[in-house]
Design an enzyme around this catalytic site. Structure first.
Site, PDB file in Angstrom:
ATOM      1  N   SER A 146       0.855  -1.199   0.000  1.00 31.46           N
ATOM      2  CA  SER A 146       0.000   0.000   0.000  1.00 31.46           C
ATOM      3  C   SER A 146       0.886   1.242   0.000  1.00 31.46           C
ATOM      4  O   SER A 146       2.012   1.202   0.542  1.00 31.46           O
ATOM      5  CB  SER A 146      -0.854   0.003   1.274  1.00 31.46           C
ATOM      6  OG  SER A 146      -1.442   1.271   1.460  1.00 31.46           O
ATOM      7  N   TYR A 196      -1.747  -1.036  10.526  1.00 29.65           N
ATOM      8  CA  TYR A 196      -1.898  -1.318   9.088  1.00 29.65           C
ATOM      9  C   TYR A 196      -0.698  -0.756   8.329  1.00 29.65           C
ATOM     10  O   TYR A 196      -0.044  -1.465   7.556  1.00 29.65           O
ATOM     11  CB  TYR A 196      -3.190  -0.690   8.573  1.00 29.65           C
ATOM     12  CG  TYR A 196      -3.404  -0.834   7.085  1.00 29.65           C
ATOM     13  CD1 TYR A 196      -3.970  -1.988   6.551  1.00 29.65           C
ATOM     14  CD2 TYR A 196      -3.026   0.189   6.190  1.00 29.65           C
ATOM     15  CE1 TYR A 196      -4.163  -2.122   5.178  1.00 29.65           C
ATOM     16  CE2 TYR A 196      -3.219   0.055   4.822  1.00 29.65           C
ATOM     17  CZ  TYR A 196      -3.784  -1.100   4.328  1.00 29.65           C
ATOM     18  OH  TYR A 196      -3.967  -1.234   2.962  1.00 29.65           O
TER      19      TYR A 196
HETATM   20  N1  LIG Z   1      -8.720  -0.397  -0.617  1.00 25.85           N
HETATM   21  C1  LIG Z   1      -7.637   0.367  -0.546  1.00 25.85           C
HETATM   22  O1  LIG Z   1      -7.746   1.606  -0.458  1.00 25.85           O
HETATM   23  C2  LIG Z   1      -6.271  -0.265  -0.579  1.00 25.85           C
HETATM   24  C3  LIG Z   1      -5.153   0.576  -0.773  1.00 25.85           C
HETATM   25  C4  LIG Z   1      -3.881   0.021  -0.773  1.00 25.85           C
HETATM   26  C5  LIG Z   1      -3.732  -1.343  -0.565  1.00 25.85           C
HETATM   27  N2  LIG Z   1      -4.817  -2.137  -0.383  1.00 25.85           N
HETATM   28  C6  LIG Z   1      -4.590  -3.566  -0.129  1.00 25.85           C
HETATM   29  O2  LIG Z   1      -5.251  -4.340  -1.110  1.00 25.85           O
HETATM   30  C7  LIG Z   1      -5.524  -5.628  -0.567  1.00 25.85           C
HETATM   31  C8  LIG Z   1      -6.972  -5.994  -0.883  1.00 25.85           C
HETATM   32  O3  LIG Z   1      -7.833  -5.121  -0.165  1.00 25.85           O
HETATM   33  P1  LIG Z   1      -9.188  -4.518  -0.765  1.00 25.85           P
HETATM   34  O4  LIG Z   1      -9.086  -3.047  -0.693  1.00 25.85           O
HETATM   35  O5  LIG Z   1      -9.516  -5.169  -2.035  1.00 25.85           O
HETATM   36  O6  LIG Z   1     -10.216  -4.899   0.400  1.00 25.85           O
HETATM   37  P2  LIG Z   1     -11.294  -6.077   0.536  1.00 25.85           P
HETATM   38  O7  LIG Z   1     -12.344  -5.921  -0.502  1.00 25.85           O
HETATM   39  O8  LIG Z   1     -11.726  -6.040   1.961  1.00 25.85           O
HETATM   40  O9  LIG Z   1     -10.458  -7.376   0.249  1.00 25.85           O
HETATM   41  C9  LIG Z   1      -9.691  -8.060   1.225  1.00 25.85           C
HETATM   42  C10 LIG Z   1      -9.947  -9.541   1.066  1.00 25.85           C
HETATM   43  O10 LIG Z   1      -9.098 -10.241   1.973  1.00 25.85           O
HETATM   44  C11 LIG Z   1      -9.840 -11.301   2.553  1.00 25.85           C
HETATM   45  N3  LIG Z   1      -9.268 -11.611   3.865  1.00 25.85           N
HETATM   46  C12 LIG Z   1      -9.166 -10.797   4.941  1.00 25.85           C
HETATM   47  N4  LIG Z   1      -8.637 -11.459   5.971  1.00 25.85           N
HETATM   48  C13 LIG Z   1      -8.404 -12.722   5.533  1.00 25.85           C
HETATM   49  C14 LIG Z   1      -7.879 -13.884   6.150  1.00 25.85           C
HETATM   50  N5  LIG Z   1      -7.505 -13.900   7.452  1.00 25.85           N
HETATM   51  N6  LIG Z   1      -7.782 -15.019   5.429  1.00 25.85           N
HETATM   52  C15 LIG Z   1      -8.173 -15.022   4.127  1.00 25.85           C
HETATM   53  N7  LIG Z   1      -8.673 -13.958   3.491  1.00 25.85           N
HETATM   54  C16 LIG Z   1      -8.798 -12.812   4.194  1.00 25.85           C
HETATM   55  C17 LIG Z   1     -11.279 -10.758   2.661  1.00 25.85           C
HETATM   56  O11 LIG Z   1     -12.242 -11.806   2.655  1.00 25.85           O
HETATM   57  P3  LIG Z   1     -12.801 -12.478   4.023  1.00 25.85           P
HETATM   58  O12 LIG Z   1     -13.101 -11.344   4.955  1.00 25.85           O
HETATM   59  O13 LIG Z   1     -14.000 -13.231   3.566  1.00 25.85           O
HETATM   60  O14 LIG Z   1     -11.720 -13.354   4.519  1.00 25.85           O
HETATM   61  C18 LIG Z   1     -11.395  -9.933   1.385  1.00 25.85           C
HETATM   62  O15 LIG Z   1     -11.900 -10.701   0.317  1.00 25.85           O
HETATM   63  C19 LIG Z   1      -5.236  -5.553   0.928  1.00 25.85           C
HETATM   64  O16 LIG Z   1      -3.983  -6.142   1.206  1.00 25.85           O
HETATM   65  C20 LIG Z   1      -5.172  -4.055   1.180  1.00 25.85           C
HETATM   66  O17 LIG Z   1      -4.367  -3.738   2.270  1.00 25.85           O
HETATM   67  C21 LIG Z   1      -6.088  -1.633  -0.395  1.00 25.85           C
END
Ligand SMILES: NC(=O)c1ccc[n+]([C@@H]2O[C@H](COP(=O)([O-])OP(=O)(O)OC[C@H]3O[C@@H](n4cnc5c(N)ncnc54)[C@H](OP(=O)(O)O)[C@@H]3O)[C@@H](O)[C@H]2O)c1
Length: 247
Positions: A139, A152
């Protein structure tokens, strides 16, 4: 690295950026396996992308990780790409002592420890392939922390550091190590629900598209949108960004 003809495991692939990556990899002719904790979300993802496989797994649980590895190595032995995408984000106020810290899932376990152990588990399988990759989703907040999300931000900084060391250690193997550095993404579940679309934010689709472009051109550190400037900013510039995002 080629972006077709692979077998790709995406953690957290049922929603957000992980799902957008699953969709793009799938369309490009890759076999795709996703994992996550919620059966419902995995089922919905499979209904939208019938060609993919979904496995329920909590990557913060050592037994689940081993189960996932066993399932992949027996049913999808051709797996040559691991996308360490799953993650959570918590607001933690340290003026309250341990209250916030202990009140919810552990970001260090999910965002850092799991990525480290998943990499260690899968490297021997990946390294047997002629072409392979680990793709870590960090991130922009790993480069400039947001104080509202202190743990985080720290896990993402650590994931960046881990990616550098892993890339160096694996340099004489077939396993390439990529780091995808998204900016704020407005249409995911990271903050519980989608957030308002702002100038500096991108969609998960745009992030997945930029990630695949970077992977295809062997650009190992893929800064996307606003994060692209953050990853190469000087100390002075990062201090300024820190001030502006934490006022
Ligand atoms: N959104 C942003 O602004 C942003 C910015 C920079 C980086 N990121 C990074 O991008 C990645 C994806 O995030 P996203 O934004 O797409 O959010 P998201 O829609 O919440 O996706 C995260 C996914 O991870 C799964 N997950 C969480 N804990 C888990 C566990 N213990 N075991 C297995 N699966 C797990 C969740 O499903 P379950 O809850 O069903 O397990 C969910 O499908 C993350 O690493 C995040 O830090 C996001």
């Amino acid at each position: 690295m080629r972006t077709s003809g692979n077998t790709v495991l995406i953690t957290g692939g049922a929603t957000g950026i992980g799902f957008a990556l699953a969709e793009k990899f799938s369309k490009l002719g890759n076999e795709v396996v996703i994992c996550g904790r919620r059966e419902g979300r995995l089922g919905e993802a499979k209904a939208k992308l019938p060609g993919i496989e979904a496995i329920r797994c909590d990557i913060s649980n050592g037994g689940d990780r081993k189960m996932l590895y066993d399932r992949i190595s027996s049913s999808f032995p051709e797996t040559n790409v691991l996308v360490n995408n799953a993650g959570i984000q918590r607001r933690i106020d340290f003026t309250k002592g341990t209250e916030d810290l202990l009140g919810n899932d552990d970001e260090i376990d999910i965002n850092l420890k799991a990525q480290v152990y998943m990499s260690a588990l899968f490297i021997p399988l990946l390294a047997k392939k002629e072409s392979a990759a680990i793709i870590n989703v960090s991130s922009g907040l790993g480069f400039v922390p947001m104080a509202l999300f202190p743990v985080y931000s720290a896990t993402k900084a650590a994931l960046h550091s881990f990616s550098l060391s892993l890339r160096h250690q694996l340099r004489s193997t077939s396993v390439k190590v990529f780091e995808v550095v998204p900016p704020t993404v407005y249409d995911t579940e990271l903050k519980g629900k989608p957030i308002e679309k702002a100038d500096w934010a991108m969609s998960s689709n745009e992030v997945a598209e930029a990630a695949l472009k970077g992977i295809e051109s062997d650009s190992y550190e893929i800064g996307i949108g606003a994060s692209n400037a953050w990853i190469s900013a000087s100390k002075g510039e990062r201090d300024k960004i820190f001030g502006s995002i934490n006022h």
